[in-house]
Design a protein around this motif. Structure first.
Motif, mmCIF file in Angstrom:
data_model
loop_
_atom_site.group_PDB
_atom_site.id
_atom_site.type_symbol
_atom_site.label_atom_id
_atom_site.label_comp_id
_atom_site.label_asym_id
_atom_site.label_seq_id
_atom_site.Cartn_x
_atom_site.Cartn_y
_atom_site.Cartn_z
ATOM 1 N N LEU A 39 0.825 -1.209 0.000
ATOM 2 C CA LEU A 39 0.000 0.000 0.000
ATOM 3 C C LEU A 39 0.861 1.262 0.000
ATOM 4 C CD1 LEU A 39 -2.634 -1.214 2.605
ATOM 5 C CD2 LEU A 39 -2.970 -1.003 0.132
ATOM 6 N N GLY A 40 2.156 1.099 -0.284
ATOM 7 C CA GLY A 40 3.036 2.236 -0.437
ATOM 8 C C GLY A 40 3.662 2.763 0.831
ATOM 9 N N VAL A 41 3.466 2.094 1.938
ATOM 10 C CA VAL A 41 4.037 2.523 3.209
ATOM 11 C C VAL A 41 5.105 1.518 3.614
ATOM 12 C CG1 VAL A 41 3.604 2.910 5.659
ATOM 13 C CG2 VAL A 41 1.969 3.729 3.964
ATOM 14 N N HIS A 42 6.341 1.992 3.746
ATOM 15 C CA HIS A 42 7.459 1.118 4.066
ATOM 16 C C HIS A 42 7.891 1.374 5.512
ATOM 17 C CE1 HIS A 42 7.784 -0.200 -0.107
ATOM 18 N NE2 HIS A 42 7.441 1.046 -0.390
ATOM 19 N N LEU A 43 7.474 0.496 6.385
ATOM 20 C CA LEU A 43 7.730 0.646 7.808
ATOM 21 C C LEU A 43 9.145 0.175 8.145
ATOM 22 C CD1 LEU A 43 4.330 -0.844 8.984
ATOM 23 C CD2 LEU A 43 4.981 1.564 9.105
ATOM 24 N N PRO A 44 9.873 0.917 8.941
ATOM 25 C CA PRO A 44 11.254 0.536 9.282
ATOM 26 C C PRO A 44 11.293 -0.464 10.440
ATOM 27 C CG PRO A 44 10.749 2.630 10.304
ATOM 28 C CD PRO A 44 9.514 2.236 9.520
ATOM 29 N N PHE A 45 10.510 -1.510 10.313
ATOM 30 C CA PHE A 45 10.399 -2.497 11.377
ATOM 31 C C PHE A 45 11.272 -3.714 11.081
ATOM 32 C CE2 PHE A 45 5.731 -1.234 12.432
ATOM 33 C CZ PHE A 45 6.177 -0.031 12.938
ATOM 34 N N LYS A 46 11.676 -4.395 12.126
ATOM 35 C CA LYS A 46 12.353 -5.676 12.007
ATOM 36 C C LYS A 46 11.441 -6.756 12.577
ATOM 37 C CE LYS A 46 16.093 -5.003 14.357
ATOM 38 N NZ LYS A 46 17.434 -5.278 14.936
ATOM 39 N N PHE A 84 8.530 8.326 11.263
ATOM 40 C CA PHE A 84 9.449 7.574 10.411
ATOM 41 C C PHE A 84 9.377 8.118 8.995
ATOM 42 C CE2 PHE A 84 7.824 4.147 13.365
ATOM 43 C CZ PHE A 84 8.902 4.218 14.224
ATOM 44 N N THR A 85 10.372 7.793 8.186
ATOM 45 C CA THR A 85 10.344 8.108 6.769
ATOM 46 C C THR A 85 9.554 7.040 6.046
ATOM 47 O OG1 THR A 85 12.493 9.169 6.884
ATOM 48 C CG2 THR A 85 11.724 8.483 4.693
ATOM 49 N N TRP A 86 8.571 7.442 5.286
ATOM 50 C CA TRP A 86 7.820 6.475 4.487
ATOM 51 C C TRP A 86 7.835 6.906 3.027
ATOM 52 C CZ3 TRP A 86 3.325 7.691 1.754
ATOM 53 C CH2 TRP A 86 2.783 8.954 2.041
ATOM 54 N N GLN A 87 7.652 5.937 2.172
ATOM 55 C CA GLN A 87 7.719 6.192 0.736
ATOM 56 C C GLN A 87 6.410 5.755 0.081
ATOM 57 O OE1 GLN A 87 11.104 4.003 -0.663
ATOM 58 N NE2 GLN A 87 12.386 4.686 1.026
ATOM 59 N N SER A 88 5.999 6.491 -0.892
ATOM 60 C CA SER A 88 4.792 6.152 -1.617
ATOM 61 C C SER A 88 5.066 6.160 -3.120
ATOM 62 C CB SER A 88 3.681 7.154 -1.313
ATOM 63 O OG SER A 88 2.530 6.884 -2.070
ATOM 64 N N PRO A 89 4.657 5.119 -3.829
ATOM 65 C CA PRO A 89 4.816 5.156 -5.280
ATOM 66 C C PRO A 89 4.037 6.317 -5.887
ATOM 67 C CG PRO A 89 4.237 2.945 -4.502
ATOM 68 C CD PRO A 89 4.058 3.861 -3.352
ATOM 69 N N ALA A 90 4.434 6.724 -7.078
ATOM 70 C CA ALA A 90 3.764 7.850 -7.734
ATOM 71 C C ALA A 90 2.277 7.547 -7.952
ATOM 72 C CB ALA A 90 4.429 8.152 -9.074
ATOM 73 N N LYS A 91 1.987 6.283 -8.196
ATOM 74 C CA LYS A 91 0.586 5.925 -8.431
ATOM 75 C C LYS A 91 0.343 4.578 -7.764
ATOM 76 C CE LYS A 91 -2.814 5.336 -12.132
ATOM 77 N NZ LYS A 91 -3.026 5.351 -13.592
ATOM 78 N N LEU A 92 -0.708 4.497 -6.992
ATOM 79 C CA LEU A 92 -1.063 3.239 -6.310
ATOM 80 C C LEU A 92 -2.271 2.620 -6.955
ATOM 81 C CD1 LEU A 92 -0.553 4.308 -2.591
ATOM 82 C CD2 LEU A 92 0.849 2.736 -3.890
#
Length: 396
Positions: A219-226, A388-396
């Motif tokens: 869904l375009g959210v990259h969580l910095p979790f382990k 946190f820093t999250w990234q989203s694609p240009a189009k989902l």
């Protein structure tokens, strides 16, 4: 457990994805607070042992190094009591909680400070006082101290999850297990495609534990979790009565950070006859949650054994039982309780970092408030996604 039809023709008000303790509590809270038609979906069988919520026991406590958790735990205790009454079953044992460690331990001192500032009843103990209280069980060096919290204790983990799920169904909710999510299509009406059917809802709450980071990434959210695999260890007591839950508390030992066993926790004999639960909390082995046991990682036994030898009397120094569990760790050990940045009707609760079980009733309440657009009961700044820093694609 399957309490509803898998037909794709039925639309729900809320779908909760993941039926561990956080998801089960959220589903229960929704049915108690006007959530409408609620579906709880689980990829495995009900009460499975693949995630983070199974087992016989978890520590519960107010003692925290962060003050906002103490406030949340005040309500969590009341809510667990209400769940016990509604479920007509006992879920909590009042064992008390002992925290101890060197006086130089920052974590220990932070916990003592937070207890004092919050007005939580507690007793600060010297090393000698701890040993006088538990003469047959513990040894503490002279430079150690302890703090005892009377209300700390033991939650019956799997039994608690089962009770929440039962109450959810009794309140009119629907629970489908054995449904692995294949795709989530966002929109005003969210479409959840599983390997067993398609379901739609106006709101989606993702409480998928170790699988949440992968789901959120789609869904375009990259969580910095382990996602980490850890061992749960049970050690034989030579005199079981000394370590029964009536005679010995739940405990946490904070030591100096350069020490290899700087956070060890445990519980008295409850799950297995004659076996004390003593486990290493930190330095877990990062894993793929779908292949948790594919390759055995380094054992934590060699880290816990010196702790047992140093501090415990009458406990054998080789564990009798090893079990596996997973934690989903965030960088600051706080979870995310927030809405998706692009799709506010998708809510997430993830990253509980091994201390979320006791908080589950309050977490369920918070996620319910987010889903139903109700005023939040707590300041959610520590749990926001944008820390946190999250990234989203240009189009989902």
């Amino acid at each position: 457990m399957e309490s509803g039809s898998s037909s794709s023709s039925k639309e729900y008000d809320v779908i909760v994805l993941g039926a561990g303790v956080e998801g089960s509590s959220t589903a229960y809270n929704l049915t108690k607070n006007g959530g409408g038609r609620v579906l709880l979906l689980e990829q495995f069988s009900a009460l499975h042992t693949r995630g983070s919520s199974h087992g016989g026991s978890r520590i519960t406590r107010r003692a925290y190094t962060k003050a906002y958790y103490i406030k949340m735990m005040d309500e969590a205790y009341r809510m667990w009591d209400q769940i016990e009454r509604e479920g007509k079953t006992q879920l909590y044992l009042d064992t008390g909680l002992l925290m101890f460690g060197p006086k130089s331990s920052h974590c220990l001192q932070d916990a003592i400070r937070c207890l004092a500032e919050s007005g939580t009843p507690h007793n600060r103990l010297s090393a000698q006082q701890v040993m006088s209280k538990y003469p047959s069980q513990l040894y503490l060096p002279f430079n150690h101290e302890g703090v005892f919290e009377k209300d700390g204790g033991l939650l019956m983990a799997t039994k608690a999850v089962a009770t929440l799920q039962r109450l959810f169904i009794e309140n009119g909710g629907e629970f489908l297990d054995g449904h692995k999510v294949k795709e989530i299509t966002p929109g005003p009406i969210i479409r959840v495609t599983t390997d067993q059917g398609v379901f739609t809802a106006r709101r989606l709450i993702i409480t998928a534990g170790a699988w949440a980071p992968a789901i959120m990434a789609t869904l375009g959210v990259h969580l910095p979790f382990k996602v980490c695999r850890t061992e749960v260890l049970y050690w034989k007591a030579e005199e079981p009565k000394d370590f029964s839950w009536e005679n010995f508390p739940a405990f946490i030992c904070y030591t100096d950070s350069e020490d290899p066993y700087y956070h060890v926790y445990g519980l008295p004999i409850y799950e297995y006859p004659g076996l004390v639960k003593i486990c290493f909390h930190t330095n877990h082995n990062e894993v793929d949650p779908d292949a948790r046991d594919a390759l055995p990682g380094p054992s934590t036994t060699d880290l816990v054994r010196p702790f047992v030898q140093r501090h415990f009397k009458g406990v054998q120094t080789t564990p009798s039982i090893y079990e596996a569990c997973m934690y989903t760790e965030s960088p600051d050990e706080d979870p995310v309780l927030d809405r998706h940045p692009l799709y506010p009707n998708i809510i997430m609760g993830a990253g509980f970092s091994g201390h979320g079980f006791k908080l589950a009733p309050v977490v369920g309440k918070i996620l319910t408030e987010l889903a139903l657009d109700l005023p939040p009961s707590y300041d959610l700044a520590p749990f926001r996604l944008d820390r946190f820093t999250w990234q989203s694609p240009a189009k989902l």
